[in-house]
Design a protein around this motif. Structure first.
Motif, mmCIF file in Angstrom:
data_model
loop_
_atom_site.group_PDB
_atom_site.id
_atom_site.type_symbol
_atom_site.label_atom_id
_atom_site.label_comp_id
_atom_site.label_asym_id
_atom_site.label_seq_id
_atom_site.Cartn_x
_atom_site.Cartn_y
_atom_site.Cartn_z
ATOM 1 N N MET A 250 -10.673 11.106 40.242
ATOM 2 C CA MET A 250 -9.909 9.669 39.173
ATOM 3 C C MET A 250 -9.426 10.665 38.291
ATOM 4 S SD MET A 250 -12.431 6.436 38.596
ATOM 5 C CE MET A 250 -11.859 5.927 37.227
ATOM 6 N N THR A 251 -8.600 9.553 37.932
ATOM 7 C CA THR A 251 -8.081 9.945 37.099
ATOM 8 C C THR A 251 -8.226 9.403 35.625
ATOM 9 O OG1 THR A 251 -6.404 11.484 37.772
ATOM 10 C CG2 THR A 251 -6.200 11.234 35.640
ATOM 11 N N PRO A 252 -8.418 9.856 34.509
ATOM 12 C CA PRO A 252 -8.716 8.480 33.519
ATOM 13 C C PRO A 252 -7.228 7.684 33.307
ATOM 14 C CG PRO A 252 -9.511 11.049 32.877
ATOM 15 C CD PRO A 252 -8.629 11.076 33.853
ATOM 16 N N SER A 253 -7.930 6.281 32.935
ATOM 17 C CA SER A 253 -6.524 5.388 32.388
ATOM 18 C C SER A 253 -7.505 4.343 31.742
ATOM 19 C CB SER A 253 -6.411 4.978 34.051
ATOM 20 O OG SER A 253 -6.959 3.971 34.284
ATOM 21 N N GLY A 254 -6.446 4.148 30.947
ATOM 22 C CA GLY A 254 -6.934 2.929 30.250
ATOM 23 C C GLY A 254 -5.648 2.688 28.979
ATOM 24 N N TYR A 255 -6.285 0.899 28.343
ATOM 25 C CA TYR A 255 -5.128 0.441 27.353
ATOM 26 C C TYR A 255 -5.204 2.685 26.180
ATOM 27 C CZ TYR A 255 -2.818 -0.241 23.184
ATOM 28 O OH TYR A 255 -1.781 -0.947 21.675
ATOM 29 N N PHE B 117 -8.237 5.220 13.754
ATOM 30 C CA PHE B 117 -9.471 5.583 14.345
ATOM 31 C C PHE B 117 -10.198 5.251 15.520
ATOM 32 C CE2 PHE B 117 -13.890 4.156 13.915
ATOM 33 C CZ PHE B 117 -14.619 5.393 14.090
ATOM 34 N N VAL B 118 -9.807 3.366 15.538
ATOM 35 C CA VAL B 118 -9.707 2.718 16.312
ATOM 36 C C VAL B 118 -9.111 3.143 18.116
ATOM 37 C CG1 VAL B 118 -9.267 0.208 16.629
ATOM 38 C CG2 VAL B 118 -10.162 1.024 15.136
ATOM 39 N N HIS B 119 -7.888 3.776 17.822
ATOM 40 C CA HIS B 119 -7.565 3.782 18.824
ATOM 41 C C HIS B 119 -8.129 5.390 19.100
ATOM 42 C CE1 HIS B 119 -4.122 1.297 18.354
ATOM 43 N NE2 HIS B 119 -3.921 1.582 19.896
ATOM 44 N N ALA B 120 -8.090 5.961 18.289
ATOM 45 C CA ALA B 120 -9.260 7.513 18.334
ATOM 46 C C ALA B 120 -10.262 7.135 19.280
ATOM 47 C CB ALA B 120 -9.400 8.155 17.769
ATOM 48 N N ALA B 121 -10.801 6.697 18.680
ATOM 49 C CA ALA B 121 -12.639 5.657 18.905
ATOM 50 C C ALA B 121 -12.558 4.910 20.467
ATOM 51 C CB ALA B 121 -13.475 4.962 18.438
ATOM 52 N N GLY B 122 -11.606 3.974 20.938
ATOM 53 C CA GLY B 122 -11.515 3.772 22.778
ATOM 54 C C GLY B 122 -10.829 4.544 23.495
ATOM 55 N N ALA B 123 -9.884 5.767 22.946
ATOM 56 C CA ALA B 123 -9.648 6.892 23.799
ATOM 57 C C ALA B 123 -10.610 8.058 24.097
ATOM 58 C CB ALA B 123 -8.766 7.657 23.245
ATOM 59 N N VAL B 124 -11.852 7.936 23.627
ATOM 60 C CA VAL B 124 -13.230 8.954 23.653
ATOM 61 C C VAL B 124 -14.042 7.781 24.715
ATOM 62 C CG1 VAL B 124 -14.945 10.116 22.084
ATOM 63 C CG2 VAL B 124 -12.993 10.491 21.677
ATOM 64 N N PHE B 125 -13.980 6.460 24.070
ATOM 65 C CA PHE B 125 -15.432 5.400 24.802
ATOM 66 C C PHE B 125 -14.785 5.382 26.434
ATOM 67 C CE2 PHE B 125 -16.884 4.118 20.849
ATOM 68 C CZ PHE B 125 -18.040 4.667 21.035
ATOM 69 N N GLN B 126 -13.400 5.555 26.228
ATOM 70 C CA GLN B 126 -12.762 5.533 27.721
ATOM 71 C C GLN B 126 -13.110 6.746 28.746
ATOM 72 O OE1 GLN B 126 -8.774 3.887 27.283
ATOM 73 N NE2 GLN B 126 -9.187 1.846 27.708
ATOM 74 N N LEU B 127 -13.011 7.671 28.192
ATOM 75 C CA LEU B 127 -13.253 8.951 28.466
ATOM 76 C C LEU B 127 -14.362 9.696 28.879
ATOM 77 C CD1 LEU B 127 -11.280 11.505 28.878
ATOM 78 C CD2 LEU B 127 -12.499 12.697 27.207
ATOM 79 N N LEU B 128 -15.574 9.168 28.403
ATOM 80 C CA LEU B 128 -16.711 9.025 28.443
ATOM 81 C C LEU B 128 -17.161 8.099 29.752
ATOM 82 C CD1 LEU B 128 -18.064 8.798 24.239
ATOM 83 C CD2 LEU B 128 -17.559 11.315 26.551
ATOM 84 N N ALA B 129 -16.716 7.159 29.700
ATOM 85 C CA ALA B 129 -16.521 6.224 30.828
ATOM 86 C C ALA B 129 -16.427 6.660 32.386
ATOM 87 C CB ALA B 129 -16.193 4.836 30.727
#
Length: 109
Positions: free
Chosen positions: A1-6, A49-61
């Motif tokens: 599964m490849t990570p994805s999200g906004y 910062f919001v975009h970086a944090a959102g990307a990290v949380f999506q990656l950790l999921a």
């Protein structure tokens, strides 16, 4: 599964917000009141910062073995005439991995 999200699909916005704000401040910064300059400058860093944090949380999921995301923004020079095109690449990638999330603001390029 490849990570994805906004946030992962829009990693290129992380450096873009401060870059656009710096260009605007260079062009019209002296005409704006100091409070507006501060608002735009701090706001652009906050959006990054919001975009970086959102990307990290999506990656950790995602499952640990799939926690690497890379997106090629564009090809700089295409190697059609190169003898071995697979060995020669001039793409401009942006990506995210757990190590890059720890070391910097979330994205590598």
């Amino acid at each position: 599964m490849t990570p994805s999200g906004y946030f992962l699909e829009h990693l290129w916005l992380i450096p873009l917000f401060p870059l656009v704000t710096a260009a605007l401040m260079l062009l019209i910064g002296r005409r704006l009141p100091r409070s507006a300059v501060s608002f735009f400058c701090v706001g652009s860093v906050f959006l990054s910062f919001v975009h970086a944090a959102g990307a990290v949380f999506q990656l950790l999921a995602v499952a640990p073995e799939n926690r690497v995301y890379q997106q090629i923004l564009f090809e700089w020079i295409t190697p059609e005439r190169c003898p071995d095109p697979a060995a020669w690449s001039t793409s401009w990638p942006i990506g995210l991995s757990p190590r890059s999330a720890l070391l910097r603001d979330g994205a590598w390029w």
